[in-house]
Motif scaffolding. Structure first.
Motif, short mmCIF file in Angstrom:
data_model
loop_
_atom_site.label_atom_id
_atom_site.label_comp_id
_atom_site.label_asym_id
_atom_site.label_seq_id
_atom_site.Cartn_x
_atom_site.Cartn_y
_atom_site.Cartn_z
N ARG A 286 0.82 -1.18 -0.28
CA ARG A 286 0.04 -0.03 -0.10
C ARG A 286 0.71 1.14 0.09
N GLU A 287 1.71 1.54 0.89
CA GLU A 287 2.69 2.57 1.04
C GLU A 287 3.26 2.74 -0.11
N GLY A 288 3.83 1.52 -0.61
CA GLY A 288 4.83 1.68 -2.07
C GLY A 288 4.11 2.28 -3.18
N ILE A 289 3.11 1.69 -3.47
CA ILE A 289 2.33 2.36 -4.57
C ILE A 289 1.68 3.80 -4.27
N ARG A 290 1.30 4.20 -3.32
CA ARG A 290 0.70 5.49 -3.01
C ARG A 290 2.29 6.49 -3.13
N LYS A 291 3.25 5.95 -2.51
CA LYS A 291 4.26 7.07 -2.63
C LYS A 291 4.76 7.13 -4.06
N GLU A 292 4.80 5.96 -4.78
CA GLU A 292 5.22 6.19 -6.24
C GLU A 292 4.25 7.08 -7.03
N ILE A 293 2.87 6.79 -6.74
CA ILE A 293 1.92 7.65 -7.51
C ILE A 293 2.04 9.08 -7.14
N LEU A 294 2.23 9.30 -5.96
CA LEU A 294 2.37 10.85 -5.55
C LEU A 294 3.52 11.51 -6.00
N LYS A 295 4.54 10.87 -6.08
CA LYS A 295 5.87 11.25 -6.81
C LYS A 295 5.45 11.62 -8.26
N ARG A 296 4.99 10.62 -9.05
CA ARG A 296 4.60 11.19 -10.42
C ARG A 296 3.63 11.93 -10.46
N VAL A 297 2.54 12.15 -9.75
CA VAL A 297 1.83 13.29 -9.78
C VAL A 297 2.51 14.69 -9.62
N ALA A 298 3.20 14.74 -8.75
CA ALA A 298 3.97 15.92 -8.39
C ALA A 298 5.08 16.15 -9.65
N SER A 299 5.63 15.11 -10.22
CA SER A 299 6.59 15.21 -11.25
C SER A 299 6.01 15.93 -12.70
N VAL A 300 4.64 15.49 -13.02
CA VAL A 300 4.20 15.97 -14.15
C VAL A 300 4.17 17.40 -14.40
N PRO A 301 3.68 18.24 -13.59
CA PRO A 301 3.86 19.65 -13.87
C PRO A 301 5.13 20.22 -13.98
N GLN A 302 6.19 19.46 -13.35
CA GLN A 302 7.52 20.04 -13.48
C GLN A 302 8.08 19.52 -14.76
N VAL A 303 7.74 18.54 -15.26
CA VAL A 303 8.28 18.21 -16.60
C VAL A 303 7.72 18.67 -17.59
N THR A 304 6.47 18.97 -17.58
CA THR A 304 5.64 19.68 -18.60
C THR A 304 5.86 21.17 -18.57
#
Length: 76
Positions: free
Chosen positions: A1-19
């Motif tokens: 549970r914590e592994g997937i949530r942590k990864e999703i949150l990291k990716r959600v935060a990275s999209v605006p930074q990358v784009t």
């Protein structure tokens, strides 16, 4: 549970930074395997809501490479 949530949150935060666009969001493709239970699917959909993923889809198409990877991960 914590592994997937942590990864999703990291990716959600990275999209605006990358784009460079704060209005763009993460797109997730959910591919449940034949061994997935209904609970597994509900759990990942809950994670999409908790992590505020704006766009996601559930699909049933697997490429040969994805099938090989899923089979390998299911054996572990």
């Amino acid at each position: 549970r914590e592994g997937i949530r942590k990864e999703i949150l990291k990716r959600v935060a990275s999209v605006p930074q990358v784009t460079g666009n704060k209005d763009k969001g993460l797109i997730v493709i959910i591919k449940p395997t034949a061994k997935s239970s209904y609970k597994n699917l509900v759990d990942i959909l809950d994670e999409m809501a908790i992590c505020s993923v704006p766009t996601y889809a559930i699909v049933n198409d697997f490429s040969p490479e994805e099938k090989t990877l899923a089979d390998k991960l299911n054996k572990e």
